[in-house]
Design a protein around this motif. Structure first.
Motif, PDB file in Angstrom:
ATOM      1  N   ARG A 125       0.844  -1.190   0.000  1.00 59.76           N
ATOM      2  CA  ARG A 125       0.000   0.000   0.000  1.00 59.76           C
ATOM      3  C   ARG A 125       0.882   1.244   0.000  1.00 59.76           C
ATOM      4  N   GLU A 140       1.334   4.804   1.020  1.00 58.20           N
ATOM      5  CA  GLU A 140       0.712   5.597   2.077  1.00 58.20           C
ATOM      6  C   GLU A 140       0.957   7.084   1.959  1.00 58.20           C
ATOM      7  N   SER A 199      -8.493   1.891  -1.991  1.00 56.33           N
ATOM      8  CA  SER A 199      -8.160   2.182  -0.597  1.00 56.33           C
ATOM      9  C   SER A 199      -8.796   1.287   0.460  1.00 56.33           C
ATOM     10  N   HIS A 245      -8.982  -1.870   1.239  1.00 53.19           N
ATOM     11  CA  HIS A 245      -8.199  -2.917   1.901  1.00 53.19           C
ATOM     12  C   HIS A 245      -7.019  -2.271   2.609  1.00 53.19           C
ATOM     13  N   GLU A 246      -6.870  -2.575   3.886  1.00 52.21           N
ATOM     14  CA  GLU A 246      -5.844  -1.908   4.690  1.00 52.21           C
ATOM     15  C   GLU A 246      -4.419  -2.214   4.246  1.00 52.21           C
ATOM     16  N   GLY A 275      -3.265   4.994  -0.081  1.00 49.44           N
ATOM     17  CA  GLY A 275      -3.859   5.774   0.995  1.00 49.44           C
ATOM     18  C   GLY A 275      -4.141   7.200   0.542  1.00 49.44           C
ATOM     19  N   GLN A 300     -15.482   4.365   5.260  1.00 46.46           N
ATOM     20  CA  GLN A 300     -14.297   4.885   5.928  1.00 46.46           C
ATOM     21  C   GLN A 300     -14.555   5.165   7.412  1.00 46.46           C
ATOM     22  N   GLU A 352      -9.992   8.145   9.421  1.00 44.99           N
ATOM     23  CA  GLU A 352      -9.488   8.310   8.058  1.00 44.99           C
ATOM     24  C   GLU A 352     -10.019   9.588   7.423  1.00 44.99           C
TER      25      GLU A 352
END
Length: 421
Positions: free
Chosen positions: A119, A121, A283, A285-286, A291, A318, A322
């Motif tokens: 990811r 970020e 976005s 999925h962590e 991000g 969200q 966030e």
């Protein structure tokens, strides 16, 4: 980070050593590949290779976030670990090329076989590099100037029904919304240039209502017309908005792309209202995707003036934390100049979400949009707008919302009606 480099931060998940995967990432996104090749001299690597700045081990992952055929073919059975990786890239590898910048900090990284999660970020650019890209033409200060809102949050709403109204019906609705006391009105993301209300008809119809309201009251209401389309059509429609006295165009960023938005920014002085619809695919999925801090940085380099951040306790997925971090990111300059963009709050907002919004963000430099929170108010749209404004005054002055409602009918009705839902 020097003036000749920019940095990206990643969340990485892998069963392999984190430091090894970080080096693979740096090589893949600069001058390297899976093996050293002819012409990849030490001098070239010194000049062009990205470098790993830091690797922070965040511990084991409960399970791999996404499958990897590459790892399966190698019989890899170790438990994946997560880490935070910072990589520094040479500016000279990219130049002032936003599409290639995005391909560099993201691109093939999401397909790396070594990773079971990755990811992007954050992206940080030095001031000199930031100035090679467009700045927002208006941002926070310009939007305040065009709407005449000197202080407090700018209050907006969305045209509903979102599709189906004719051009003349849309113009009539906008007249009612202007009369309700709004600062800002926007099209829905799925209403752009439909057969039943083409922009060639809808823009003039809406702007007649806006001009008539300004003639009566002196109040200029900003309307964000959704001109999402191929590039030439967007330029034509932006020109029509300007000829009719409009000040804003809305664009669905993800579906137009960087190149189209950059071209539109160079073409027009209109406020560009950036709608992020579809962002959840990048976005939610962590451990995968992009991000919002990184996402908004890239779009700010395209020169947009507003960015959607959703809203607290809203209808979307969200978490509030966030949403808050997204708004703060928009309001943090990328460079020394004031290149902040206006965070646009929306989705399930009403007077009752004002105080937590103000408490969390700590500023009224934002656009607070409500659909049902205005249009469904039991006293009508004007009372819906009044309830939100009353809530903002209370929040800014540290007055409890229930206490403020004792002397404000519109706010009291909003709390009774929406608070019971």
């Amino acid at each position: 980070m020097s003036a000749e480099t920019f940095e990206s931060t990643y969340l990485v998940e892998t069963p392999l050593p984190l430091e090894k995967v970080a080096e693979i990432m740096a090589g893949e996104q600069s001058c390297g590949t899976f093996t050293r090749v002819e012409g990849e001299t030490d001098a070239l690597r010194e000049r062009a290779r990205a470098i790993v700045v830091s690797v922070e081990d965040l511990g084991e992952a409960a399970q791999p976030s996404v499958p990897s055929a590459w790892l399966r073919r190698r019989g890899e059975t170790r438990v994946s670990r997560r880490g935070r990786v910072v990589i520094r890239f040479p500016v000279a590898n990219v130049g002032a090329n936003l599409s290639t910048l995005a391909a560099t900090v993201a691109g093939n990284l999401f397909d790396l076989g070594e990773a079971t999660g990755l990811r992007l970020e954050d992206v940080r650019v030095p001031t000199a590099y930031r100035h090679r890209f467009p700045l927002p033409r208006h941002g926070v200060a310009g939007t305040r100037r065009l709407t005449g809102v000197v202080r407090g949050a700018m209050v907006g709403s969305i045209i509903k029904p979102n599709v189906g109204l004719s051009a003349s019906e849309t113009g009539d609705l906008v007249a009612r919304l202007c009369a309700a006391g709004l600062d800002f009105i926007k099209d829905d993301e799925i209403s752009a240039d439909p057969d039943h209300a083409p922009l060639a008809e809808r823009i003039p119809a809406v702007m007649r209502s806006v001009r008539a309201h300004e003639d009566r009251t002196g109040k200029s209401v900003m309307v964000a017309f959704n001109i999402t389309d191929e590039t030439d059509a967007m330029r034509r429609h932006a020109d029509l908005i300007a000829r009719e006295g409009g000040t804003c165009a809305m664009v669905s960023l993800n579906w137009c792309g960087f190149s189209a938005v950059e071209t539109l920014r160079r073409h027009t002085d209109l406020v560009l209202h950036g709608h992020r619809n579809g962002y959840g695919a990048f976005s939610r999925h962590e451990a995968l995707g992009i991000g919002f801090r990184a996402y908004q940085t890239l779009w700010r380099l395209a020169g947009v003036d507003h960015m959607h951040v959703h809203g607290l306790a809203g209808k979307f997925a969200q978490e509030d934390v966030e949403v808050i971090d997204s708004a703060r990111a928009c309001l943090t300059p990328l460079a020394e100049d004031d290149d902040r963009v206006l965070p646009a709050f929306s989705s399930g907002q009403w007077a009752g979400t004002v105080q937590p919004t103000y408490a969390a963000v700590g500023t009224s430099d934002l656009l607070f949009m409500a659909g049902g929170g205005i249009m469904a108010h039991p006293g009508g749209p004007a009372e819906g707008v009044a309830s939100i404004r009353a809530a903002w005054v209370a929040a800014e002055n540290g007055i409890d919302l229930v206490e403020a409602a004792r002397t404000d009918r519109a706010l009291a009705q909003a709390l009774d009606f929406f608070g019971a839902r």
